[in-house]
Design a protein around this motif. Structure first.
Motif, short mmCIF file in Angstrom:
data_model
loop_
_atom_site.label_atom_id
_atom_site.label_comp_id
_atom_site.label_asym_id
_atom_site.label_seq_id
_atom_site.Cartn_x
_atom_site.Cartn_y
_atom_site.Cartn_z
N ALA A 1 -0.20 16.08 -10.13
CA ALA A 1 0.62 15.09 -9.44
C ALA A 1 0.21 13.67 -9.82
CB ALA A 1 0.51 15.26 -7.92
N ASN A 2 1.20 12.80 -9.86
CA ASN A 2 0.96 11.36 -9.97
C ASN A 2 1.12 10.74 -8.60
OD1 ASN A 2 2.44 11.61 -13.07
ND2 ASN A 2 0.44 10.64 -12.84
N VAL A 3 0.25 9.79 -8.28
CA VAL A 3 0.27 9.15 -6.97
C VAL A 3 0.16 7.64 -7.11
CG1 VAL A 3 -0.80 11.17 -5.91
CG2 VAL A 3 -2.25 9.28 -6.66
N LEU A 4 0.62 6.96 -6.08
CA LEU A 4 0.30 5.55 -5.89
C LEU A 4 -0.71 5.48 -4.76
CD1 LEU A 4 3.72 3.64 -6.09
CD2 LEU A 4 1.89 3.63 -7.77
N ASN B 1 -3.18 19.50 0.11
CA ASN B 1 -2.96 18.92 1.44
C ASN B 1 -3.81 17.67 1.64
OD1 ASN B 1 -1.12 20.51 3.31
ND2 ASN B 1 -2.36 22.16 2.45
N THR B 2 -4.90 17.54 0.90
CA THR B 2 -5.84 16.45 1.11
C THR B 2 -5.62 15.27 0.17
OG1 THR B 2 -7.46 17.50 -0.36
CG2 THR B 2 -7.58 18.04 1.98
N ILE B 3 -4.53 15.27 -0.59
CA ILE B 3 -4.25 14.15 -1.50
C ILE B 3 -4.14 12.84 -0.72
CG2 ILE B 3 -2.42 13.11 -2.92
CD1 ILE B 3 -1.96 15.75 -4.19
N ARG B 4 -4.75 11.81 -1.27
CA ARG B 4 -4.66 10.45 -0.72
C ARG B 4 -3.59 9.67 -1.47
NH1 ARG B 4 -9.66 11.44 -2.20
NH2 ARG B 4 -9.58 9.82 -3.82
N GLY B 5 -2.79 8.91 -0.74
CA GLY B 5 -1.77 8.09 -1.36
C GLY B 5 -0.40 8.75 -1.34
N THR B 6 0.55 8.15 -2.06
CA THR B 6 1.93 8.60 -2.08
C THR B 6 2.22 9.35 -3.37
OG1 THR B 6 2.63 6.70 -0.75
CG2 THR B 6 4.33 7.82 -2.05
#
Length: 276
Positions: free
Chosen positions: A105-108, A147-152
């Motif tokens: 995944a890519n996140v901001l 489930n524990t990903i930080r950010g958007t």
């Protein structure tokens, strides 16, 4: 502003070495000198576009990850994004797992900076991608459980030898908030790519946003793949590359030459009356 020209990168504006050629760079410089607006809409992240277009200065924002992310590469900042619903994101990852496809995944993050989330990296393409992200000083989150990903989260992707990714659009069709793209990796034989993002974050949505932001009266688009269809449908004129997919050519104004033959540069020279 009369026209805004929007170029896809891979298979369109850049060559087989994943770089802009000297002749294409000269053509884009001619556009700048003549006050003709142009930008790019690509499946790449901003960092990947910078590698393909070194030292290029943009006068207008660009669209990345198939349009879900509007970014200013000059100032390295986010302008607009369309995040994935967290529940739909997790459901997609579970279904990919069931088919043996490793979702990343890519996140901001909270500072509006691009990062990524991975659980594991098994094949050489995945490992190479992680090394590249780390070389760009981008934050890599490592999780056993997404489930524990930080950010958007704004993008799900895979780099795999599993051809099952080509059928994921059908597998995931009942999830309403997503758009699925997949194909063979044009730079690495035997590998496939998968990109999934918000259904309202396509290249079509991106070029509409960019046209509104620039005030352009007409939109002229160039591309080669199925992720370009949405922006072709928004365009006043749309030009498919000779190396492009038949389904894109079917909705194009016409087909021009191959990206490996600098077709964009010669098309622009003829259209606007300059010499290369």
């Amino acid at each position: 502003m009369d026209e805004l020209l929007v170029f896809d990168l891979d298979g369109t504006l850049i060559d087989a070495d994943e770089r802009i050629s000297d002749v294409t760079r000269r053509a884009l410089n001619e556009l700048d000198q003549r006050g003709i607006a142009w930008t790019v809409a690509t499946g790449r992240l901003p960092q990947g576009a910078r590698e393909a277009l070194p030292d290029m200065r943009f006068k207008h924002p660009q669209a990345y990850k198939n349009g879900v992310l509007i970014w200013d590469l000059n100032d390295d900042r986010s302008i607009h994004t369309q995040p994935l619903d967290r529940d739909e994101f997790l459901e997609v990852c579970n279904r990919l797992d069931a088919h043996g496809i490793n979702a990343m995944a890519n996140v901001l993050n909270d500072n509006n900076r691009i990062g990524a989330a991975v659980r594991h990296s098994d094949n050489e393409r995945e490992q190479s991608w992680v090394r590249y992200m780390e070389s760009q000083a981008l934050d890599i989150q490592r999780h056993n459980d997404f489930n524990t990903i930080r950010g958007t989260v704004f993008n799900i992707f895979a780099l795999t030898e599993n051809a099952r990714v080509l059928y994921m659009a059908e597998e995931l069709a009942d999830i309403p908030g997503i758009q699925v793209y997949a194909g063979a990796d044009m730079y690495h034989d035997g590998y496939y790519w998968l990109d999934i993002h918000h259904v309202e974050g396509t290249k079509g949505d991106a070029v509409k946003y960019l046209q509104q932001q620039t005030g352009a009266k007409r939109l002229v688009c160039f591309g080669d793949s199925d992720n370009d269809i949405a922006m072709f449908e928004r365009a006043d004129e749309a030009y498919a590359m000779a190396n492009g997919l038949p389904e894109l050519k079917a909705v194009a104004t016409r087909t021009i030459g191959k990206n490996t033959d600098h077709a964009i540069a010669y098309f622009l020279a003829e259209r606007y009356g300059f010499s290369l």
